[in-house]
Design an enzyme around this catalytic site. Structure first.
Site, PDB file in Angstrom:
ATOM      1  N   GLY A   1       4.173   4.892  -0.185  1.00 36.83           N
ATOM      2  CA  GLY A   1       3.914   3.493   0.145  1.00 36.83           C
ATOM      3  C   GLY A   1       3.026   2.839  -0.889  1.00 36.83           C
TER       4      GLY A   1
ATOM      5  N   GLY B   1       0.011  -0.434  -1.333  1.00 33.86           N
ATOM      6  CA  GLY B   1      -0.893  -1.302  -0.612  1.00 33.86           C
ATOM      7  C   GLY B   1      -1.774  -2.085  -1.557  1.00 33.86           C
TER       8      GLY B   1
ATOM      9  CG  PHE C   1      -7.260   0.177  -1.682  1.00 29.42           C
ATOM     10  CD1 PHE C   1      -7.732  -1.117  -1.593  1.00 29.42           C
ATOM     11  CD2 PHE C   1      -7.786   1.130  -0.843  1.00 29.42           C
ATOM     12  CE1 PHE C   1      -8.711  -1.472  -0.682  1.00 29.42           C
ATOM     13  CE2 PHE C   1      -8.767   0.793   0.073  1.00 29.42           C
ATOM     14  CZ  PHE C   1      -9.231  -0.506   0.163  1.00 29.42           C
TER      15      PHE C   1
ATOM     16  CB  CYS D   1       0.105   6.406  -0.563  1.00 27.62           C
ATOM     17  SG  CYS D   1      -0.447   7.881   0.332  1.00 27.62           S
TER      18      CYS D   1
ATOM     19  CE  LYS E   1      -5.285   4.801   0.953  1.00 25.79           C
ATOM     20  NZ  LYS E   1      -6.134   4.029   1.912  1.00 25.79           N
TER      21      LYS E   1
ATOM     22  CG  ASP F   1      -6.572  -3.808   8.451  1.00 30.09           C
ATOM     23  OD1 ASP F   1      -5.959  -4.820   8.838  1.00 30.09           O
ATOM     24  OD2 ASP F   1      -6.330  -3.239   7.376  1.00 30.09           O
TER      25      ASP F   1
END
Length: 250
Positions: A31, A33, A35, A38, A53, A147
């Site tokens: 995935g 994101g 930041f 991953c 990550k 979150d």
């Protein structure tokens, strides 16, 4: 433009944790994101499989990003629960910071919902119990996740839900204060829509949980005792045999 692209280049096929003498072979992308990305990785000596990550060092200088990553590392180091993603360690090289995490190979509940389109309420009950268990643990440690969304509920090979991404988590706000802005305007005004296909029990529970008055909202224990959960125990077969791709919004 060229420099920006270079900073966000993925790591090599082999990633070395110099401090611990470990080498990891990079696998599939799990995935992306805010930041970074991953990936699934395999520790070459033991064959153990993890998620990592990968955060470009350049992004750590952005406002709030470095502090959020540090908070996630710090919180994970003190938490251990079957429904919280486990952090196995972290390390860095010249270009990236790496967070070595428990692998949740079936992605997030957001991925599952996109694949399914809609979920049956017994499926929702089965997974929501696990989410509530993880939240109860966090609240017991004085933490508010801040979150909670389907993309932060990750699913293991055995269809077990794990709460991830603690970068925005904080201790409970002091009396008279709240974390957030626009979200609280919507909460105070009870501004939300319920899908028409929901059962009366589901509608009643959501209405209770989203009551504008915090005092009137049920505790996590009260949620589990609500008729939405007690009306049907057929969830016991979910996840056995061929795994169901399940869960989304209530």
């Amino acid at each position: 433009m060229v420099l920006g692209q270079a900073r966000d280049e993925p790591p090599g096929w082999y990633i070395e944790d110099v401090g611990r003498g470990m080498i990891y072979k990079r696998g599939r992308l799990l995935g992306q994101g805010t930041f970074g990305c991953c990936y699934q990785v395999t520790e070459v000596t033991s064959g153990r499989v993890y998620a990592v990550k990968v955060i470009p060092r350049a992004r750590l200088t952005a406002v709030g990003i470095g502090a959020r990553v540090e908070r996630e590392q710090e919180l994970h180091s003190h938490l251990s629960h079957r429904h919280i993603v486990r952090l196995h360690g972290h390390f860095a090289d010249r270009s990236h910071l790496y967070l070595l995490l428990e692998l949740c190979s079936r992605g997030s509940l957001a991925d599952i919902l996109r694949a399914r389109g809609r979920l049956r309420e017994p499926e929702v009950r089965y997974y929501l119990r696990q989410v509530i268990s993880g939240l109860h643990y966090l609240h017991g440690h004085g933490l508010v996740h801040r979150d909670l969304k389907l993309s932060n509920f990750l699913v293991t090979e055995k269809m077990q839900v794990k709460i991830g991404d603690l970068g925005l988590a904080r201790g409970a706000a002091p009396d008279g204060q709240r974390w957030g802005l626009e979200l609280y305007r919507r909460i105070r005004g009870a501004l939300y829509l319920l899908p028409p296909q929901l059962s009366p029990q589901a509608r009643a529970l959501i209405t209770l949980m989203l009551d504008p008055d915090p005092v009137a909202r049920p505790s996590l224990r009260d949620v589990l005792d609500h008729q939405f959960f007690t009306q049907d125990l057929s969830h016991t077969n979910i996840g056995r045999g061929k795994p169901l791709l399940v869960l989304g919004t209530v």
